[in-house]
Scaffold this motif. Structure first.
Motif, PDB file in Angstrom:
ATOM      1  N   GLU A 249      56.066  24.430  67.822  1.00 56.82           N
ATOM      2  CA  GLU A 249      55.318  25.286  66.905  1.00 56.82           C
ATOM      3  C   GLU A 249      55.645  26.754  67.126  1.00 56.82           C
ATOM      4  O   GLU A 249      55.791  27.531  66.174  1.00 56.82           O
ATOM      5  CB  GLU A 249      53.812  25.050  67.081  1.00 56.82           C
ATOM      6  CG  GLU A 249      53.333  23.713  66.551  1.00 56.82           C
ATOM      7  CD  GLU A 249      51.832  23.544  66.719  1.00 56.82           C
ATOM      8  OE1 GLU A 249      51.214  24.459  67.323  1.00 56.82           O
ATOM      9  OE2 GLU A 249      51.298  22.520  66.264  1.00 56.82           O
ATOM     10  N   GLN A 250      55.777  27.151  68.380  1.00 59.79           N
ATOM     11  CA  GLN A 250      56.110  28.536  68.680  1.00 59.79           C
ATOM     12  C   GLN A 250      57.500  28.888  68.166  1.00 59.79           C
ATOM     13  O   GLN A 250      57.706  29.970  67.592  1.00 59.79           O
ATOM     14  CB  GLN A 250      56.020  28.769  70.192  1.00 59.79           C
ATOM     15  CG  GLN A 250      56.244  30.224  70.591  1.00 59.79           C
ATOM     16  CD  GLN A 250      56.094  30.430  72.079  1.00 59.79           C
ATOM     17  OE1 GLN A 250      55.832  29.477  72.833  1.00 59.79           O
ATOM     18  NE2 GLN A 250      56.256  31.664  72.521  1.00 59.79           N
TER      19      GLN A 250
ATOM     20  N   PHE B 257      59.002  27.430  65.692  1.00 62.14           N
ATOM     21  CA  PHE B 257      58.920  27.457  64.237  1.00 62.14           C
ATOM     22  C   PHE B 257      58.331  28.774  63.745  1.00 62.14           C
ATOM     23  O   PHE B 257      58.859  29.400  62.811  1.00 62.14           O
ATOM     24  CB  PHE B 257      58.071  26.278  63.755  1.00 62.14           C
ATOM     25  CG  PHE B 257      57.809  26.301  62.277  1.00 62.14           C
ATOM     26  CD1 PHE B 257      58.792  25.913  61.373  1.00 62.14           C
ATOM     27  CD2 PHE B 257      56.576  26.714  61.789  1.00 62.14           C
ATOM     28  CE1 PHE B 257      58.552  25.926  60.002  1.00 62.14           C
ATOM     29  CE2 PHE B 257      56.326  26.736  60.419  1.00 62.14           C
ATOM     30  CZ  PHE B 257      57.311  26.342  59.529  1.00 62.14           C
ATOM     31  N   HIS B 258      57.256  29.222  64.368  1.00 59.66           N
ATOM     32  CA  HIS B 258      56.628  30.476  63.953  1.00 59.66           C
ATOM     33  C   HIS B 258      57.555  31.669  64.216  1.00 59.66           C
ATOM     34  O   HIS B 258      57.601  32.609  63.403  1.00 59.66           O
ATOM     35  CB  HIS B 258      55.296  30.666  64.689  1.00 59.66           C
ATOM     36  CG  HIS B 258      54.223  29.708  64.247  1.00 59.66           C
ATOM     37  ND1 HIS B 258      53.846  29.579  62.920  1.00 59.66           N
ATOM     38  CD2 HIS B 258      53.449  28.835  64.954  1.00 59.66           C
ATOM     39  CE1 HIS B 258      52.883  28.677  62.817  1.00 59.66           C
ATOM     40  NE2 HIS B 258      52.627  28.194  64.046  1.00 59.66           N
ATOM     41  N   ASN B 259      58.270  31.640  65.323  1.00 57.06           N
ATOM     42  CA  ASN B 259      59.220  32.734  65.608  1.00 57.06           C
ATOM     43  C   ASN B 259      60.335  32.780  64.569  1.00 57.06           C
ATOM     44  O   ASN B 259      60.734  33.862  64.113  1.00 57.06           O
ATOM     45  CB  ASN B 259      59.822  32.545  67.001  1.00 57.06           C
ATOM     46  CG  ASN B 259      58.818  32.785  68.098  1.00 57.06           C
ATOM     47  OD1 ASN B 259      57.806  33.466  67.895  1.00 57.06           O
ATOM     48  ND2 ASN B 259      59.074  32.224  69.271  1.00 57.06           N
TER      49      ASN B 259
ATOM     50  N   VAL C 110      60.190  31.628  61.432  1.00 55.64           N
ATOM     51  CA  VAL C 110      59.627  32.088  60.155  1.00 55.64           C
ATOM     52  C   VAL C 110      59.402  33.594  60.182  1.00 55.64           C
ATOM     53  O   VAL C 110      59.668  34.311  59.211  1.00 55.64           O
ATOM     54  CB  VAL C 110      58.323  31.326  59.854  1.00 55.64           C
ATOM     55  CG1 VAL C 110      57.615  31.928  58.639  1.00 55.64           C
ATOM     56  CG2 VAL C 110      58.603  29.855  59.614  1.00 55.64           C
ATOM     57  N   ARG C 111      58.903  34.100  61.303  1.00 56.69           N
ATOM     58  CA  ARG C 111      58.666  35.541  61.427  1.00 56.69           C
ATOM     59  C   ARG C 111      59.971  36.330  61.315  1.00 56.69           C
ATOM     60  O   ARG C 111      60.018  37.362  60.652  1.00 56.69           O
ATOM     61  CB  ARG C 111      57.984  35.819  62.767  1.00 56.69           C
ATOM     62  CG  ARG C 111      57.669  37.292  63.011  1.00 56.69           C
ATOM     63  CD  ARG C 111      57.035  37.454  64.372  1.00 56.69           C
ATOM     64  NE  ARG C 111      57.902  36.952  65.423  1.00 56.69           N
ATOM     65  CZ  ARG C 111      57.502  36.683  66.663  1.00 56.69           C
ATOM     66  NH1 ARG C 111      56.242  36.844  66.992  1.00 56.69           N
ATOM     67  NH2 ARG C 111      58.352  36.236  67.567  1.00 56.69           N
TER      68      ARG C 111
ATOM     69  N   TRP D 114      57.364  40.919  68.730  1.00 54.90           N
ATOM     70  CA  TRP D 114      58.270  40.395  67.710  1.00 54.90           C
ATOM     71  C   TRP D 114      59.694  40.938  67.880  1.00 54.90           C
ATOM     72  O   TRP D 114      60.648  40.372  67.346  1.00 54.90           O
ATOM     73  CB  TRP D 114      57.764  40.772  66.324  1.00 54.90           C
ATOM     74  CG  TRP D 114      57.572  42.256  66.151  1.00 54.90           C
ATOM     75  CD1 TRP D 114      56.466  42.971  66.438  1.00 54.90           C
ATOM     76  CD2 TRP D 114      58.545  43.188  65.672  1.00 54.90           C
ATOM     77  NE1 TRP D 114      56.660  44.301  66.170  1.00 54.90           N
ATOM     78  CE2 TRP D 114      57.935  44.460  65.688  1.00 54.90           C
ATOM     79  CE3 TRP D 114      59.865  43.071  65.224  1.00 54.90           C
ATOM     80  CZ2 TRP D 114      58.597  45.606  65.286  1.00 54.90           C
ATOM     81  CZ3 TRP D 114      60.519  44.215  64.821  1.00 54.90           C
ATOM     82  CH2 TRP D 114      59.889  45.466  64.856  1.00 54.90           C
TER      83      TRP D 114
END
Length: 530
Positions: free
Chosen positions: A10-11, A13-15, A17-18, A102
């Motif tokens: 999940e991390q 994936f979120h990275n 997408v970001r 980020w």
């Protein structure tokens, strides 16, 4: 255990997408800025023709969008290295800050790879397509329309691409015989495209070798034309009243010519026709100022050309008079301190760049400095790139941006490039495409220039570090020697040319005076002897 793996996925994936969202936002901002800049310079006199022909309007809009994409990529390539250096220092200063999490190596490396990819796409596909699309008319015998022009453009572009790839294969076989084989012939994406881009980057670095030192000198004149010089260097009041008197004189002559219908100047000027008027200085293309130089042809015009010439001259004088009026109303502090500060900053940056190239040359000869070929993976936030820490990194960013500006200024002073130099509201589409291609080549080579001459120690990330000729010791050393010599020579010529001209003029007048005296004495001595 499964929960831990799920959290990691999940991390990731979120990275991802970001990062994609950041890439998209950056591209949108750069694209809008590029399109606004191109719209400011594009030729607007042909908009009436585009409103009557829908196909031409579509072709024009598509080509404009492709040029905006190429210009956005070139701006991104210019800002890529400064942003990477600044990001590294920010991560060192604030390693545990929530607001900069980020900013990581994956994001910066992804930016480098995307810029490298879109540089290739823009240079070898988008800009050639835009040019061929504007010149296409459709195949003979095929129904006219926008799709006919698209088919012709695609066919011609494919033929051009095949020719370029064939030339690339021949060039790689000549330069690199060991890697050239039948197996590598099919390695288009992994071998030939990077090799082709390395050749283009080499051309860009050679262009920067010419443009950047010339830009060091030309930037002094460009900045000086936009700033108000101190009062002890330039009397703005006297110049303002001189232009005001000239404006009144030309206005009276124009009104008299319109009222009487005469096609010649009346009354006749008291001075000779070659010295009674003013003309813009054509030698200084970067300065919008109208200089007090004689115009030998204005007073000799006849028929309607006289009124057109007087009206054009009146507009030039009026514009310059308004500029002088605004300048002389500026505050004393700005008029006294801003100009010397700007000139001193330009001198410091130019001298520092030349000295860095000279220092890098000596370090390469001694063996202290390694070649700029990237061999290891660089991670942000580990160590500072400069010995001075954040202050040194700030100076590096400023110098890289300064070199970007000077290279652009020096580019448009070259003899062949002057013909396509962009002008406000009067740049045709073909010139826009040519300018985007030139700026794209220069901006893609700017990180290589900063790495070659030793401005920064930042390792080139992504495919930028795969350029093989950066590992050639003789080539890098020779480039540093030439860059340092040309930069020092241009700066020395800039600040000593006036003195040398004055010394030459004094010596010449002295020598001519001595010979004239001897010529005058010879007849008198001969008469005395008789």
């Amino acid at each position: 255990m499964e929960d831990a793996e799920t959290d990691i996925r999940e991390q990731m994936f979120h990275n991802t997408v970001r990062e994609y969202i950041i890439f998209l936002l950056l591209f949108i901002v750069l694209y809008i800025s590029s399109y606004a800049l191109i719209s400011r310079y594009r030729w607007r006199a042909g908009e009436d023709y585009l409103t009557t022909d829908e196909d031409e309007a579509t072709v024009y809009r598509v080509s404009m969008c492709l040029c905006a994409v190429a210009l956005a990529v070139s701006i991104g390539a210019t800002l890529l290295l400064p942003i990477s250096i600044a990001g590294n220092e920010i991560l060192i200063l604030y390693p545990n800050s929530y607001y900069v999490k980020w900013l990581n190596s994956s994001l910066v490396q992804g930016l480098w790879e995307l810029v490298f990819l879109f540089s290739n796409v823009s240079l070898f596909a988008l800009l050639p397509f835009a040019y061929l699309f504007t010149e296409s008319e459709g195949f003979v015998g095929y129904r006219k329309g926008i799709m006919a022009r698209v088919y012709e453009t695609v066919v011609v572009l494919c033929l051009l691409g095949a020719m370029v790839l064939g030339m690339t294969y021949i060039l790689s076989a000549i330069l690199d015989r060991q890697k050239s084989s039948l197996h590598t012939l099919l390695s288009l994406w992994s071998y030939y495209l990077p090799f082709l881009y390395s050749c283009v980057s080499f051309v860009g670095v050679v262009m920067l070798l010419l443009c950047t030192p010339i830009g060091f000198v030309r930037l002094f004149g460009v900045v000086g034309s936009f700033l108000v010089k101190p009062q002890f260097l330039k009397n703005l009041d006297d110049e303002f009243f001189a232009y005001k008197l000239e404006e009144d004189c030309i206005k009276r002559r124009l009104d008299h010519a319109k009222a009487t219908g005469k096609s010649y100047v009346s009354p006749v000027p008291m001075s000779q026709p070659g010295t009674d008027n003013l003309a813009p200085d054509a030698d200084d293309d970067d300065c919008d100022e109208v200089s007090l130089r004689p115009n030998p042809g204005l007073m000799c015009l006849r028929n309607g050309a006289l009124q057109r010439g007087l009206a054009q001259r009146l507009e030039e004088i009026k514009t310059r008079r308004q500029q002088l009026d605004e300048q002389r109303r500026t505050r004393w502090v700005r008029r006294t301190l801003l100009y010397p500060t700007a000139m001193l900053a330009l001198l410091v940056f130019s001298t520092a760049t030349a000295l860095l190239a000279l220092q890098n040359t000596l370090q390469l000869l001694v063996g202290i400095k390694a070649l700029p070929l990237s061999t290891s993976k660089f991670t942000l936030g580990i160590s500072s790139l400069s010995k001075l820490g954040p202050i040194g990194a700030t100076l590096e960013v400023a110098m890289i941006l300064y070199m970007a500006v000077t290279s652009a200024v020096g580019l448009y002073t070259l003899p062949g490039v002057r013909l396509v130099r962009p002008r406000l509201h009067s740049t045709p589409l073909t010139h826009v495409i040519a300018n985007c291609a030139l700026l794209l080549v220069l901006s893609s080579a700017l990180p290589l220039l900063a790495r070659i001459i030793g401005v920064t120690n930042f390792d080139l990330l992504g495919d930028f570090g795969r350029i093989e000729w950066l590992g050639n010791f003789k080539l890098v050393l020779f480039y540093n020697v030439i860059f340092a010599s040309v930069a020092i020579g241009c700066l020395t010529t800039k600040f000593t040319a006036t003195v040398r001209k004055e010394i030459y003029a004094r010596l010449r007048s002295s020598v001519l005076g001595i010979f004239k005296r001897d010529c005058k004495r010879a007849p008198t001595l001969a008469a005395k002897d008789e």
